[in-house]
Design a protein around this motif. Structure first.
Motif, PDB file in Angstrom:
ATOM      1  N   TYR A  40     -27.675  -3.495 -50.132  1.00 12.51           N
ATOM      2  CA  TYR A  40     -26.265  -3.627 -49.782  1.00 12.51           C
ATOM      3  C   TYR A  40     -26.072  -4.701 -48.712  1.00 12.51           C
ATOM      4  N   ASP A  41     -26.986  -4.740 -47.738  1.00  8.10           N
ATOM      5  CA  ASP A  41     -26.915  -5.759 -46.692  1.00  8.10           C
ATOM      6  C   ASP A  41     -27.216  -7.149 -47.247  1.00  8.10           C
ATOM      7  N   VAL A  42     -28.094  -7.220 -48.245  1.00  5.43           N
ATOM      8  CA  VAL A  42     -28.371  -8.498 -48.904  1.00  5.43           C
ATOM      9  C   VAL A  42     -27.081  -9.055 -49.504  1.00  5.43           C
ATOM     10  N   MET A  43     -26.346  -8.212 -50.185  1.00  3.98           N
ATOM     11  CA  MET A  43     -25.109  -8.670 -50.821  1.00  3.98           C
ATOM     12  C   MET A  43     -24.055  -9.062 -49.781  1.00  3.98           C
ATOM     13  N   LYS A  44     -23.913  -8.261 -48.723  1.00  2.00           N
ATOM     14  CA  LYS A  44     -22.924  -8.577 -47.688  1.00  2.00           C
ATOM     15  C   LYS A  44     -23.262  -9.887 -46.990  1.00  2.00           C
ATOM     16  N   LEU A  45     -24.504 -10.027 -46.572  1.00  6.11           N
ATOM     17  CA  LEU A  45     -24.899 -11.216 -45.835  1.00  6.11           C
ATOM     18  C   LEU A  45     -24.833 -12.462 -46.714  1.00  6.11           C
ATOM     19  N   SER A  46     -25.281 -12.353 -47.952  1.00 13.58           N
ATOM     20  CA  SER A  46     -25.251 -13.499 -48.861  1.00 13.58           C
ATOM     21  C   SER A  46     -23.824 -13.921 -49.181  1.00 13.58           C
ATOM     22  N   THR A  47     -22.953 -12.959 -49.351  1.00 13.15           N
ATOM     23  CA  THR A  47     -21.549 -13.279 -49.614  1.00 13.15           C
ATOM     24  C   THR A  47     -20.939 -13.994 -48.418  1.00 13.15           C
ATOM     25  N   LEU A  95     -43.436  -8.250 -30.704  1.00 15.08           N
ATOM     26  CA  LEU A  95     -44.703  -8.214 -29.967  1.00 15.08           C
ATOM     27  C   LEU A  95     -44.641  -7.266 -28.777  1.00 15.08           C
ATOM     28  N   ARG A  96     -43.487  -7.122 -28.197  1.00 13.73           N
ATOM     29  CA  ARG A  96     -43.325  -6.213 -27.056  1.00 13.73           C
ATOM     30  C   ARG A  96     -43.467  -4.764 -27.494  1.00 13.73           C
ATOM     31  N   GLY A  97     -43.034  -4.472 -28.713  1.00 12.35           N
ATOM     32  CA  GLY A  97     -43.209  -3.137 -29.263  1.00 12.35           C
ATOM     33  C   GLY A  97     -42.232  -2.111 -28.755  1.00 12.35           C
ATOM     34  N   GLU A  98     -41.270  -2.525 -27.959  1.00 11.18           N
ATOM     35  CA  GLU A  98     -40.277  -1.605 -27.443  1.00 11.18           C
ATOM     36  C   GLU A  98     -38.972  -1.804 -28.188  1.00 11.18           C
ATOM     37  N   ALA A  99     -38.106  -0.861 -28.015  1.00 14.18           N
ATOM     38  CA  ALA A  99     -36.773  -0.988 -28.606  1.00 14.18           C
ATOM     39  C   ALA A  99     -35.975  -1.963 -27.739  1.00 14.18           C
ATOM     40  N   ILE A 100     -35.915  -3.199 -28.159  1.00  9.54           N
ATOM     41  CA  ILE A 100     -35.210  -4.242 -27.426  1.00  9.54           C
ATOM     42  C   ILE A 100     -33.971  -4.591 -28.225  1.00  9.54           C
ATOM     43  N   ASP A 101     -32.847  -4.682 -27.523  1.00 13.64           N
ATOM     44  CA  ASP A 101     -31.615  -5.023 -28.222  1.00 13.64           C
ATOM     45  C   ASP A 101     -31.739  -6.414 -28.804  1.00 13.64           C
ATOM     46  N   SER A 102     -31.512  -6.532 -30.086  1.00  9.47           N
ATOM     47  CA  SER A 102     -31.456  -7.841 -30.722  1.00  9.47           C
ATOM     48  C   SER A 102     -30.197  -7.876 -31.570  1.00  9.47           C
ATOM     49  N   ILE A 103     -29.917  -9.024 -32.099  1.00  9.92           N
ATOM     50  CA  ILE A 103     -28.734  -9.135 -32.943  1.00  9.92           C
ATOM     51  C   ILE A 103     -29.015  -8.390 -34.230  1.00  9.92           C
ATOM     52  N   ASN A 104     -28.188  -7.429 -34.511  1.00  8.76           N
ATOM     53  CA  ASN A 104     -28.360  -6.580 -35.681  1.00  8.76           C
ATOM     54  C   ASN A 104     -27.668  -7.233 -36.876  1.00  8.76           C
ATOM     55  N   HIS A 105     -28.443  -7.592 -37.882  1.00  6.93           N
ATOM     56  CA  HIS A 105     -27.878  -8.275 -39.042  1.00  6.93           C
ATOM     57  C   HIS A 105     -27.011  -7.355 -39.899  1.00  6.93           C
ATOM     58  N   SER A 151     -29.604 -17.666 -50.246  1.00  9.57           N
ATOM     59  CA  SER A 151     -29.786 -16.614 -49.245  1.00  9.57           C
ATOM     60  C   SER A 151     -30.221 -15.312 -49.904  1.00  9.57           C
ATOM     61  N   VAL A 152     -29.686 -15.017 -51.101  1.00 11.70           N
ATOM     62  CA  VAL A 152     -30.140 -13.832 -51.835  1.00 11.70           C
ATOM     63  C   VAL A 152     -31.626 -13.948 -52.146  1.00 11.70           C
ATOM     64  N   MET A 153     -32.041 -15.115 -52.636  1.00  8.00           N
ATOM     65  CA  MET A 153     -33.460 -15.304 -52.970  1.00  8.00           C
ATOM     66  C   MET A 153     -34.343 -15.149 -51.727  1.00  8.00           C
TER      67      MET A 153
END
Length: 186
Positions: A40-47, A95-105, A151-153
């Protein structure tokens, strides 16, 4: 006869440019897919990437010759810096292995950031094409089609590879994004 060959040459040129610009979306897709992505995220992001690949060159073509010299380098630099930051953060996070806030796609903001980062170069290409009076609708539709499809590929390839890489998939995805960011800046 000359008009037909000129139109064919212009269409082929736009097609090659669409594929080249879609490669950014493909590489981004691999990087995001390596983090793990749902269909579902593939379709949203690709669109969204496809839409940005239509809107950005359209805006660039209408902006045309007014800012072409200034914007070309700035757009590429901004896209490269954004990919460097995103890629570096992904590598650091994995690499840090912790829950670090990143941009959630998966969020709208994250999808907008990713779509913008791979589509900003389409704007500068659009500015250049606007100076040469390229066929506007053919250009933006091909850019959007190839941006979305590639982007889908990339997302699907990254998704498949991430299953076998496990926890190192995010780091590899970050390295890919970081590498493309460097290519933009060089």
């Amino acid at each position: 006869m000359y008009d037909v060959s000129a139109a064919t040459g212009q269409a082929l040129t736009v097609l090659v440019m669409a594929v080249a610009l879609g490669m950014d979306a493909f590489s981004l897709g691999i990087g995001i897919g390596l983090k793990g992505v749902r269909l579902y995220d593939v379709m949203k992001l690709s669109t969204l990437i496809g839409i940005f690949h239509v809107l950005m060159p359209l805006g660039g073509m209408y902006t045309g010759q007014y800012v072409s010299e200034i914007l070309g380098g700035v757009a590429t630099t901004a896209a490269g810096a954004l990919l460097l930051l995103l890629g570096g953060h992904m590598v650091y996070s994995s690499l840090r292995g912790e829950a670090i806030d990143s941009i959630n796609h998966r969020t709208l903001w994250g999808m907008l950031v990713f779509a913008f980062s791979v589509s900003i170069d389409s704007f500068s290409v659009g500015v250049s094409l606007g100076m040469f009076s390229a066929h506007v609708w053919l250009t933006v539709l091909l850019f959007g089609l190839f941006g979305g499809l590639m982007s889908v590929m990339g997302l699907m390839l990254g998704r498949r590879v991430s299953r076998s890489l496990g926890g190192y998939g995010e780091a590899l995805g970050g390295v890919i994004l970081f590498g493309f960011g460097l290519l933009f800046l060089i």
